[in-house]
Design an enzyme around this catalytic site. Structure first.
Site, PDB file in Angstrom:
ATOM      1  N   GLU A   1      -3.438  10.081  19.304  1.00 21.90           N
ATOM      2  CA  GLU A   1      -4.020  11.424  19.332  1.00 21.90           C
ATOM      3  C   GLU A   1      -5.171  11.535  18.332  1.00 21.90           C
ATOM      4  O   GLU A   1      -6.204  12.143  18.615  1.00 21.90           O
ATOM      5  CB  GLU A   1      -2.950  12.486  19.036  1.00 21.90           C
ATOM      6  CG  GLU A   1      -1.912  12.671  20.145  1.00 21.90           C
ATOM      7  CD  GLU A   1      -0.871  11.560  20.192  1.00 21.90           C
ATOM      8  OE1 GLU A   1      -0.750  10.798  19.196  1.00 21.90           O
ATOM      9  OE2 GLU A   1      -0.186  11.417  21.230  1.00 21.90           O
TER      10      GLU A   1
ATOM     11  N   SER B   1       4.689  -1.401   3.789  1.00 17.71           N
ATOM     12  CA  SER B   1       5.158  -2.704   4.250  1.00 17.71           C
ATOM     13  C   SER B   1       5.520  -3.571   3.061  1.00 17.71           C
ATOM     14  O   SER B   1       4.712  -3.722   2.143  1.00 17.71           O
ATOM     15  CB  SER B   1       4.062  -3.419   5.037  1.00 17.71           C
ATOM     16  OG  SER B   1       3.797  -2.741   6.211  1.00 17.71           O
TER      17      SER B   1
ATOM     18  N   GLU C   1      -7.803  -1.187   8.477  1.00 17.44           N
ATOM     19  CA  GLU C   1      -6.458  -1.312   9.014  1.00 17.44           C
ATOM     20  C   GLU C   1      -6.476  -1.114  10.520  1.00 17.44           C
ATOM     21  O   GLU C   1      -5.844  -1.845  11.280  1.00 17.44           O
ATOM     22  CB  GLU C   1      -5.557  -0.252   8.366  1.00 17.44           C
ATOM     23  CG  GLU C   1      -4.093  -0.423   8.709  1.00 17.44           C
ATOM     24  CD  GLU C   1      -3.253   0.704   8.130  1.00 17.44           C
ATOM     25  OE1 GLU C   1      -3.839   1.705   7.652  1.00 17.44           O
ATOM     26  OE2 GLU C   1      -2.030   0.579   8.169  1.00 17.44           O
TER      27      GLU C   1
ATOM     28  N   GLN D   1       0.826  -1.206   0.000  1.00 20.30           N
ATOM     29  CA  GLN D   1       0.000   0.000   0.000  1.00 20.30           C
ATOM     30  C   GLN D   1       0.863   1.259   0.000  1.00 20.30           C
ATOM     31  O   GLN D   1       1.917   1.312   0.625  1.00 20.30           O
ATOM     32  CB  GLN D   1      -0.917   0.021   1.228  1.00 20.30           C
ATOM     33  CG  GLN D   1      -0.164   0.134   2.548  1.00 20.30           C
ATOM     34  CD  GLN D   1      -1.109   0.253   3.728  1.00 20.30           C
ATOM     35  OE1 GLN D   1      -2.234  -0.198   3.684  1.00 20.30           O
ATOM     36  NE2 GLN D   1      -0.639   0.856   4.809  1.00 20.30           N
ATOM     37  N   GLY D   2       0.410   2.256  -0.709  1.00 20.81           N
ATOM     38  CA  GLY D   2       1.130   3.529  -0.736  1.00 20.81           C
ATOM     39  C   GLY D   2       0.221   4.635  -0.252  1.00 20.81           C
ATOM     40  O   GLY D   2      -0.497   5.258  -1.032  1.00 20.81           O
ATOM     41  N   TYR D   3       0.211   4.845   1.056  1.00 23.07           N
ATOM     42  CA  TYR D   3      -0.630   5.904   1.637  1.00 23.07           C
ATOM     43  C   TYR D   3       0.243   7.052   2.132  1.00 23.07           C
ATOM     44  O   TYR D   3       0.232   8.149   1.632  1.00 23.07           O
ATOM     45  CB  TYR D   3      -1.415   5.409   2.852  1.00 23.07           C
ATOM     46  CG  TYR D   3      -2.470   4.376   2.614  1.00 23.07           C
ATOM     47  CD1 TYR D   3      -2.777   3.930   1.334  1.00 23.07           C
ATOM     48  CD2 TYR D   3      -3.166   3.840   3.684  1.00 23.07           C
ATOM     49  CE1 TYR D   3      -3.752   2.964   1.148  1.00 23.07           C
ATOM     50  CE2 TYR D   3      -4.140   2.876   3.502  1.00 23.07           C
ATOM     51  CZ  TYR D   3      -4.424   2.438   2.227  1.00 23.07           C
ATOM     52  OH  TYR D   3      -5.369   1.495   2.054  1.00 23.07           O
ATOM     53  N   SER D   4       0.985   6.747   3.222  1.00 19.89           N
ATOM     54  CA  SER D   4       1.709   7.792   3.961  1.00 19.89           C
ATOM     55  C   SER D   4       2.811   8.411   3.120  1.00 19.89           C
ATOM     56  O   SER D   4       3.371   7.784   2.231  1.00 19.89           O
ATOM     57  CB  SER D   4       2.344   7.202   5.221  1.00 19.89           C
ATOM     58  OG  SER D   4       1.365   6.681   6.057  1.00 19.89           O
TER      59      SER D   4
END
Lengths: 380, 392, 380, 392
Positions: free
Chosen positions: B378, B166, B249, B131-134
């Site tokens: 948070e 990952s 997730e 996955q390519g999110y962040s």
């Protein structure tokens, strides 16, 4: 009453130490040694420069070539070295080694060893723990009296800088059971003695510790440091001293992590604003600030009580170590969390402080050990 | 005999006949898992056989429709399959972000063509996904992502950098959030695109964590060509799918506080480390802390069960996932801190020496990331405050 | 495994209890009784209405005229009564009194007393503690066997509703030392017996408790409840039941305070905005929300384990009471703080919840007592 | 012999000769304090004598200038006076918000006329003052105050309501923050005015706290006439003086965590309640909590000493007062919670019964206000974050 503010001389010493350490032993130097898996575990060259600066002689009496700046003075150096994670035998040799000799050494031992310690040529290491849980009241290593000297058998663990020490200070039982208050004697042991085996171990903070095993190691009578069978009170004093200086180191480390974290809060932007503008984070930072202010007071009180020989020095040393352990744990955990994902990477320094904090906490007892001891000393 | 009883009997028989003996033992470590994909090397012939046989029945994705290679099982049947696999301690035939993450998203949001292209290879374990999110600059502010996809008619050209991917270095394809409309406000203008990791311009670099090497990677995207038919859902409308994936997730990570089956409880580990004195943990202060943790952990376990029971009973679970994620990860961090304290200096060995082979400090350090990944603590607290308590 | 979700019947019971209590025993009614320094300490009229609702018979078997709704059912009533601070002998009589009889009563005792309990005509009270620190393992009150019965001597403290009870359930020692596990017997004592002195005490939560002194009080043989010398296991089960229901009450109280506090955060304006918009307060509220969610699970698990007779019911009751005590303490403290100065005034209700919370916490052991017990039951 | 030595000798002699014996014993309760004022009834002839004699030398306000009735002592002399009084355990001759609060403010900000009018009666204990800051709607947002002072030429007409006024029902004059300019932004437009509590339109009502009766009152101001010459400093510029007074107040409240001299330590009270077992507090969990509190309290004590030593050494103490206020009050709340827990159900008696006469729960309840009055804990944390850490 303990002095709680540095005098001018002490402040100058602190400033000088900071300047030196930031230049010669910054965190990048720590990384270099770690990544090189350096066998010594510290830089002999930087150590020589520290000696040049007088660090090794800070606690040594003037009569033996030292500067006699006292524990408050030495504590400032420890605090500053906590800020840069400086690797050196300061604690093992310049604090514990020197103190062992000044507390218990014969005139001959002092005259022979203190000058060499001050010049950084001789390194000492204290061998006290025998299991993972710090418990100096339980000593099983035995030194049997034989004709002219002693025969040593047993095993010591987590001996700081044990792998490079020229002499080991070993707490061993010369009489009584493992938990008897009498019967412990301190020995100065040459690690080259037959039957002494020293194995370096790699710890989470990339510092040096060693396992030391004694198998019928023969010691001469002169190896005794202090009084036979009466070593426990000296050992306890040594541990108080060690803990006060560990607290000083943890104070430096904690302040450094805190300052870096506050700085990060100001710089890091999320949702279009600096994350330091979020009140929840502000309050956590402000609470941590308060905890650190209280920590500062306990550290200087402990160091100063050691210098003054105050009756409650033992209480204050446990107070300082308990608080330093607790606050360092909080500050390093908050540091990682507030740095977010980046705090989890080896690339950022905050993880290095986290690792060192736990190791320093566990050395000679963590917050729980010292809370128990504090309560006991206060009669409950 | 009901249909379900029949299904159970047939499933049991099939599993007995087809699950190799070595696949009926608990995994010893993460290394025993099967992830599949082009670069995969099977650890054993049994591992290969087991994947192949299960995939053939679609049971690597039991509840997907059969037309896309899935097992076509309904809820009850799926549950029976899980029970029967558990009965013989059968290992999972396939660990797969394809099955867990992007597959369900494609099923829900993707075009028919995308389903036909991607789902069957996922079921067969032929394509491994990441996955390519962040992004390095974004963190919790996922919607602030900067990776840019420029519209070139029939394709996009993608430039940017992804982090926390990952196994990017081991994956074959990436599902990736990109900004397709730079003028739109944050959430609007984001699309979810799919591309092959062998496309020119894609490169990866593993990330070393404070706990040591990790599955995480940075992924650099340098003029990467992505066909327009590889957009999941509508262009510029990827945020909805991203939120769907994130909730998924979060639920996976929230289980951290629970003790893995078979492993020792904290109390048992405490007794190992400190010993008992007159039936009580030999250290008062640690006993108090262990008991406090134990109470909280048991309460958390019961809460996870309750939430799941409520869901089954058709009662809404609200934003319970944020609460479980928050509490579960904080609990695991406390557990790891306690394990360090319980073992004193024995816990500090990083290499070789000591009874833990360095696993104790590594787990401790790794746990620090639990309350950051998948939405920080948070963020979870923000979600609870705004969505449940309606503060703000 | 314990049932963790209410069934339809239980949910209806809860809703009905809430409706009734909000109308007939709201906080204003509590204030009225407190300010009137009412000698009974609760309203006989409201109690009669509660009995009418079936509250008193919730735990009583159908054979004895009750509804047999079980502990999960009764717990819902307790939870709702925690929300309104309802004053009544529910805990002392409908929970503890009824349970004592169903657990240990002879057929004759059950037949005689359970119907009257269900009709609210008979009130019971449990006399267990002998000092301020809850310690049921230490019973000093002695019942000496004499010709036909027993002679009772000793003193009990903090006997809930003891001043209005028609019968006292007294744990007394018939043999052995204060801490022996055998030798405790339960007695049903008529407070009118010569030598029994009951003194009402006024507590911080304006509830009823009494000191009860026994001076050569003569009891007939039929006063024994359960087996002679084997009362401790029953007593412990009774305390588990009491603690589960106290946890339910504390859950209701905690939710009420929390909801009122969140409401206040939305309404109260400072610096031109609702204080609920401050992130630091939001995070504290969200954390508290999570703690309460966990509390809910432990309370229903404990009640349900009691109904099922699960082996780990004791653990779950201690878990529920420990957590209820901890979370109620947090919620009431946060409640006062977040209400600011107004929270400190008697005019606002939040202080009333604070007072009741600590009293309920201390009844039959607080979070520390139950954490210890939990640890012991889990083998460490 | 230095001047200071002479001063010490003379002071000692004067105190020996003039401090009545009964004024050399520790106060048994708050009731023994002397507050003065028009409505004051002296508890004893000695109390009257002691006030009169000290006031005559100006030693009820030792460091105020002699021209306003003060003692005119410099810092060193003032210290010596304190030491010599402590030596014979002399009681304070006068508790006074005049001496502590408004006097210093008038000295610093007031006109010559105000000084001559108000300071001498304060020194003599003839006028008792109270403060009018907080309002029901304002709370922590002091600058949001609504009490209105309408300009009528040579005087103002004041309307509004004040709350948390200590001893308003016993005081003679009030120093009061009012809004003189409704159009100005918050802090601007506030003035500090002085008026006699007997002025028509002033009424008070005591406040009952959760801990019972209290010195606090509500004060209602209904068309109260205040002369313009009773404004301290400039009209509309009262905020600066208010901040000065608040810092003063915060420092007074911050000491809550410290144990009053002569009273038992928490550890001693714990031993009384729980007993020792083999030299250790007989309850493990409570022992851990008592030790943790004890460690924190000792650290706090040392910090208060360090801050004061730094101030003496001329090193800035920064916003230390916010930190001391925050930590000290939280510490006292924890102490009171622990005392409740240590004493179990014995702590719950509200009346008569039990060894504490109801004082334990009252002190516990009262302590909840510590972190609200004088600026809430939240406000202190804001101050630290903004002023020291420069966040925000």
């Amino acid at each position: 009453m303990a002095t709680l503010v540095l005098n001018e001389e002490q402040q100058m010493l602190k400033d000088a130490a900071r300047g030196f350490l930031q230049e010669r032993a910054p965190v990048t130097e720590f990384r270099r040694l770690r990544d090189a898996r350096d066998a010594t575990g510290f830089s002999r060259e930087v150590w020589a420069a520290m000696v040049e600066q007088g660090f090794a002689g800070t606690l040594i009496p003037e009569a033996h070539g030292g500067f006699a700046f006292g524990h408050v003075g030495m504590g400032q150096i420890m605090e500053e070295s906590g800020r840069t994670l400086a690797l050196s035998p300061l604690l093992s040799s310049a604090v514990l080694g020197v103190s062992a000799l000044t507390l218990a050494g014969s005139e001959a031992q002092q005259a022979e060893l203190l000058p060499a310690l001050g010049q950084g040529e001789l390194l000492l290491a204290l061998a006290v723990d025998e299991s993972g849980r710090h418990d100096p009241a339980c000593i099983r290593t035995r030194a049997e009296h034989n004709g002219s000297g002693y025969t040593l058998n047993g095993c010591k663990t987590f001996v700081l800088d044990g792998h490079v020490a020229d002499r080991l200070i070993v707490a061993a039982r010369t009489s009584g059971d493992a938990r008897a208050t009498d019967g412990v004697t301190l020995f100065l042991v040459n690690p080259g003695t037959a039957g002494v085996e020293v194995e370096r171990t790699i710890m989470v903070d990339s510092r040096n510790a060693a396992e030391v095993r004694f198998n019928d190691a023969e010691l001469p009578a002169e190896a005794v440091l202090g009084q036979v069978d009466d070593g426990l009170p000296v050992l306890q004093q040594l541990l108080d001293i060690g803990n006060a200086h560990l607290a000083a180191e943890l104070l430096g480390l904690t302040q450094e992590v805190f300052e870096r974290t506050v700085q990060y809060l100001k710089e890091r932007k999320q949702f279009g604003v600096a994350i330091g503008s979020f009140q929840a984070l502000q309050h956590r930072a402000a609470d941590l600030f308060s905890e650190i202010e209280l920590l500062k007071s306990t550290v200087i009180a402990a160091l100063s009580a050691l210098d003054e020989g105050d009756d409650d020095a033992d209480q204050l040393c446990s107070l300082a170590k308990a608080r330093a352990s607790k606050v360092a744990e909080l500050a390093t955990n908050e540091g990682v969390q507030l740095h977010g994902g980046m705090g989890m990477t080896d690339e950022f320094d905050v993880g290095l402080f986290l690792k060192r904090a736990r190791a320093a906490q566990q050395t000679f007892g963590d917050q729980r050990y010292h809370a128990q001891r504090f309560a006991r000393l206060r009669g409950y | 005999m009901t249909d379900l009883d029949t299904f159970r009997r047939e499933t049991r028989e099939w599993l007995e006949a087809n699950c190799p003996e070595s696949m009926r033992t608990p995994m010893q470590s993460d290394d025993d898992a099967c992830w599949g994909g082009r670069k995969w090397t099977f650890k054993s012939e049994d591992q290969r056989l087991w994947l192949e046989r299960m995939a053939e029945r679609g049971w690597t994705a039991p509840d997907w429709p059969t037309e896309y290679g899935g097992g076509g099982l309904n809820k009850d049947q799926h549950k029976i399959l899980r029970q029967e696999m558990a009965r013989i301690q059968a290992r999972s035939p396939l660990n797969s972000f394809g099955v867990w993450m992007i597959g369900p998203a494609i099923l829900k949001f993707g075009s028919e063509a995308l389903k036909r292209q991607h789902l069957p290879p996922i079921v067969r374990g032929e394509i491994r996904w990441c996955q390519g999110y962040s992004e390095p600059g974004a963190g919790s502010d996922l919607a602030g992502l900067q990776t840019k996809a420029e519209d070139k008619g029939d394709h996009f050209i993608v430039n940017g950098q992804k982090i926390w991917t990952s196994y990017a270095d081991k994956a074959d394809w990436m599902f990736c959030l990109v900004r397709t409309n730079p003028d739109a406000k944050k959430q609007a203008g984001i699309s979810l695109v799919l591309f092959d990791m062998e496309t020119p311009g894609v490169s990866t670099r593993p990330i070393t964590l404070i706990s040591g090497s990790s599955p995480f990677c940075e992924t650099f995207l340098d003029n990467v060509r992505v066909e327009k038919d590889q957009v999941v859902g509508e262009v510029d409308q990827g945020w909805t799918i991203a939120k769907y994936l994130l909730t998924h997730e979060r639920e996976m990570i929230g289980g951290f506080g629970r003790t893995a089956a078979g492993s020792k409880t904290l109390a048992e580990q405490a007794v190992d480390a400190v010993g008992l004195d007159n039936g009580r943990l030999a250290d008062d202060m640690l006993r108090a802390e262990v008991a406090q943790w134990d109470l909280d952990a048991r309460a958390f376990e019961l809460t996870a069960e309750r939430v799941s029971a409520q869901a089954k009973a058709g009662q809404g679970v609200g934003a319970a996932s944020a609460m479980l994620k928050y509490y579960g990860t904080e609990l695991n961090k406390r557990r790891q801190e306690l394990l360090m304290a319980l073992n004193g200096t024995d816990a500090l060995y990083w290499e070789g020496k000591g009874s833990f082979d360095g696993s104790l400090p590594r787990h401790w350090l790794r746990s620090k990331g639990n309350s950051i990944e998948g939405g920080t603590s948070e963020i979870q607290l923000n979600v609870i405050a705004k969505n449940i308590l309606e503060l703000g």
